[in-house]
Design a protein around this motif. Structure first.
Motif: not given
Lengths: 518, 345
Positions: A480-481, A484-485, A487-488
């Protein structure tokens, strides 16, 4: 339990024990200041001295030295970009830029204050974790350690490479170098070309001394200027660069100090993880949490205090598996086991049953030596800080010599000196090309952890090991970490589009970024 | 002891200076060498004796040599003694280093003799020695391996393991360690479902895995195994020895299990452990020197202070002199063939 806690303290407070503690600490500070002789080597060199000593005095002497040496190592990391041991590579990231800005005193203040706090924090963790050590060891099996190693590999991105891809290449290079030596699962020699000295690998001390000490001195020498030469003369001793300012930095960022301590203590509890992973983890965490991540690597005090707190907190954590099972929690702990044996104590479950007072004595020694070393260090910091203004012609030759001795003492192979020299020149080239030497070291440290524990996990649990609850949680969060970057970023892209940042982002995201997400 | 390193440096300096003077004054150094051969005591004066531990600091082999140093220094007052850890490869690196060292009597090592024999007969990569060729100085201890099971396992006796229907998992610190070969031999001779996991970093980690219930059985030599039984509630199920263990007299020995054929197969395994912790040097050390040094080691190891300190650390000293050690090893050498068969199945 309470009685043992008190007994331990009373043993340490005897005048002779305190004298031995002080002598040990003074020696530890000096050893820590000599690159390559910090950490493991401090213990190894002092070990013959304690044979025949009273157990309490022997422990006070040698653990005092061990507690103090890490602050000594911070001094060289900050002033010369030369870590005292492999673990303290991270202190150089922001400590050294601070020194180059003429803020060496402030950086040392940050380091001393956060080390002292981290050390105390680690001791608290030790006291809390000892009674539940068995449960901890039940949950931290090879699959979990492997997963934590993967987290460490993900942190490689924070290293100081010029581009992200160069950061990844640096880490991968370190991983590759770490696979030289015997395969931990099959015992087959890999890439040793028949050299028995290489069976145990290239050696972390030789690699660190080469990539940092030798490389840095080459850089310094070719530049021909003192480390802090570019600092404006007036900032020396000016407001904002004093030792006390550094202490204030630490107090102001107390939350980050505690979080660094937590990361460090966890890495200490897990056998084999050690300080390098702890410090990188804390640094990566601090950078990720920062409002101004770009200031990291350019002299941000937070970049010093989080990893320094982690490094000292790690020691308390790593005493847990050492005392409770005789499993060294960090490289230095392997020798602590010998020391305990020499003094007549056998680490292991029966130590917890029969010698709880000694366990607490060890905790008290660590706590006291951490705090006292920081005070001692702070008192001497202004003096040490002047070294950053020294001409390289005077500084480089002795530092290189001491570093190479450190590389030799670690393994006692002349080959280690050769490895350090080669690594030094290779490091010079790599750094000039924008690769991260710290990334290489991190990869080098993580290689064996991941290698051995993956092999064990597969043997024990099959490929289904990734589904074990804690393993799955760690790997899942890592995934996820990592995702996350991007995707965000993809979700946010419309914000920065021609429509202007800000308003109607959600609606815009659906329309404009649709193709790239789905 | 406190001036150990300073003394070492000074001695090294003096030795270097002496060497320079000797080369400068006369090109003929052979008379000196000749007199040293006649008088081994003179040879060891001012020299540095290196004692190699082929394992990491912190284990039993390390303790046996490190704690011996002060007592050996009393026997050899003018000799600098240093202990060197050369871990890796299940002790092979250190053993090779000793075997390949200059046969001048200045390099000795405390090797795991059964482990070295096993490595040789199984043709392990990187073995450069022959078990029959070592210069043997004596034995410091013989700690027969103890097979023990997890405190909360269903296998509380060796018969439970032999009759197991599920896979019995052995957890051991290092492929190629002698504990590993003991597990291989036992599972080769007796027929029960098993898996041997040898990749733990060390025996302490294997013990932790046992306590955590990750593996069922572990094997460890002497003190460490006894400690697991006495301290952690592990079940000692069988000792690989001819005699019951002193500390755990109730644990049966390996010879009590299986039929006559199986007992005969396992007999050499139990015997080789009489020689477990042997002090060796490279082949070809001058006899006079080997005898002199062996006598000093035996005298130091026979001191009661040494035995007490080792006992406190749960490592019993069981010193054997040079002649007896060599006699024992010659009988083991005869059964090397059958050991080879035992491990190669």
């Amino acid at each position: 339990m309470g009685q043992a806690l008190l007994d331990g303290l009373l043993m340490l407070l005897e005048p002779t024990s305190l004298v031995y503690l002080t002598i040990g600490m003074a020696i530890g500070l000096v050893f820590g200041f000599l690159p390559g002789l910090a950490g493991l080597a401090t213990l190894a060199l002092l070990m013959p001295v304690i044979i025949g000593m009273e157990p309490v005095q022997g422990l006070a002497f040698i653990l005092g030295a061990y507690g103090a040496q890490s602050f000594g190592g911070s001094i060289t990391s900050i002033l010369f970009n030369v870590p005292g041991s492999g673990e303290q590579v991270v202190t150089t990231f922001d400590g050294y830029p601070m020194a180059r800005k003429g803020q060496a005193g402030r950086a040392l203040g940050v380091s001393a204050a956060s080390s002292a706090f981290g050390g105390m924090f680690g001791v608290v963790i030790l006291l809390l974790a000892i009674p539940v050590a068995l449960q901890l060891i039940t949950y931290l099996r090879p699959p979990e350690i492997f997963a934590l190693g993967i987290v460490g590999i993900m942190v490689m991105g924070v290293s100081s490479a010029r581009t992200k891809i160069k950061g990844v290449i640096s880490g991968a290079f370190g991983l590759m170098l770490s696979f030289i030596g015997l395969d931990p699962i099959t015992g087959i020699a890999r890439m040793t070309f028949g050299h028995l000295e290489l069976n145990s690998g290239l050696g972390i001390t030789a690699m660190t001394m080469g990539l940092f000490a030798v490389t840095e001195m080459l850089v310094l020498y070719t530049r021909g200027q003192a480390i802090a030469a570019q600092a404006p003369v007036k900032t020396r001793g000016a407001k904002g660069s004093r030792v006390l300012d550094g202490v204030w930095d630490t107090v102001r960022n107390w939350k980050m100090v505690i979080q660094g301590g937590v990361i460090g203590a966890i890495c200490g509890l897990v056998p084999g993880m050690g300080g390098t992973v702890a410090m990188f983890g804390a640094y990566g965490y601090a950078k990720a949490r920062s409002k101004d991540p770009d200031s990291f690597g350019k002299g941000n005090p937070v970049g010093v205090l989080a990893p320094e707190s982690a490094n000292n907190a790690k020691e308390g954590g790593s005493f847990v598996p050492t005392l409770a099972f005789g499993i060294p929690g960090s490289s230095g702990m392997a020798l602590v086991i010998v020391i305990l044996l020499i003094l007549g104590y056998v680490p292991g479950p029966q130590m917890i049953d029969n010698h709880m007072d000694i366990v607490f004595l060890i905790a008290w020694i660590c706590a006291l030596s951490n705090v006292l070393a920081s005070f001692l260090g702070l008192a001497m910091a202004p003096l040490f800080a002047k070294l950053a203004f020294l001409r390289p012609q005077l500084l480089a030759p002795p530092l290189v010599a001491i570093s190479l001795i450190g590389a030799f003492v670690d393994t006692r192979f002349m080959l280690s000196v050769l490895i350090a020299v080669i690594a030094g020149f290779a490091g010079y080239v790599l750094r000039a090309l924008g690769y991260s030497l710290a990334g290489v070291i991190l990869g080098f440290v993580l290689g064996p952890i991941v290698d051995q524990n993956l092999g064990l996990a597969l043997q024990l649990y099959g490929s289904g090991f990734v589904l074990r609850p804690i393993t799955a949680a760690i790997l899942g969060l890592t995934l996820v970490a990592v995702l996350w970057g991007p995707v965000r970023k993809a979700l946010r892209r419309p914000k920065d589009g021609p429509g202007g940042p800000g308003d109607g982002a959600i609606v815009g995201a659906g329309e404009q970024a649709g193709g790239s997400i789905r | 002891m406190r001036g150990h390193y300073a003394k070492g440096l000074m001695l090294a300096g003096t030795a270097a200076a002496t060497a320079l003077v000797l080369t400068a004054c006369s090109g003929d150094a052979s008379p000196t060498a000749g007199s040293e051969d006649d008088d081994p005591a003179a040879f060891y004066e001012g020299k540095t004796l290196t004692m190699v531990v082929p394992y990491n600091p912190g284990g039993g082999f390390d303790a046996y040599l490190r704690l011996l140093v002060p007592y050996l220094e009393e026997q050899l007052p003018d000799t600098t003694i240093r202990v060197e850890n050369q871990p890796g490869g299940g002790g092979l690196i250190g053993a090779n280093a000793v075997y390949q060292a200059e046969p001048d009597g200045l390099t000795i090592g405390l090797i795991n003799y059964p482990g070295a024999v096993f490595a040789e007969v199984t043709g392990t990569d990187g073995v450069t020695f022959e078990s029959t060729e070592w210069t043997q100085y004596g034995r410091l201890g013989a700690l027969p391996p103890l097979v023990y099971t997890s405190p909360d396992t269903e296998y509380t006796s060796f018969d439970d393991i032999l009759g197991a229907s599920d896979t019995v998992k052995f957890g051991l610190g290092g492929v190629g360690s002698d504990a590993y070969y003991v597990a291989v031999a036992i599972s080769n001779v007796f027929d029960f479902p098993h898996e041997i996991i040898g990749g733990y970093p060390g025996s302490n980690e294997a013990d932790a895995a046992l306590l955590a219930g990750e593996v069922d059985v572990s094997v460890n030599s002497g003190g460490a195994g006894v400690l697991m039984v006495e301290g952690s509630g592990a079940h000692g199920v069988v000792a690989v020895s001819n005699e019951p263990l002193e500390q755990l007299p109730d644990v049966p020995v390996i010879g009590e299990f299986g039929d006559a054929d199986q007992q005969e197969q396992l007999a050499p395994l139990a015997s080789v452990y009489d020689l477990e912790r042997m002090v060796v040097g490279p082949p070809g050390v001058p006899e006079a020197r080997a005898d002199y040094l062996a006598e000093a080691i035996f005298a130091a190891a026979s001191e009661s202070g040494y035995a007490d300190e080792m006992e406190a650390a749960s490592y019993p000293v069981n010193a054997l002199n040079r002649a007896d050690t060599m006699e024992l090893s010659s009988t083991v050498s005869e059964s090397i063939e059958s050991l080879s068969a035992l491990l190669s199945d």
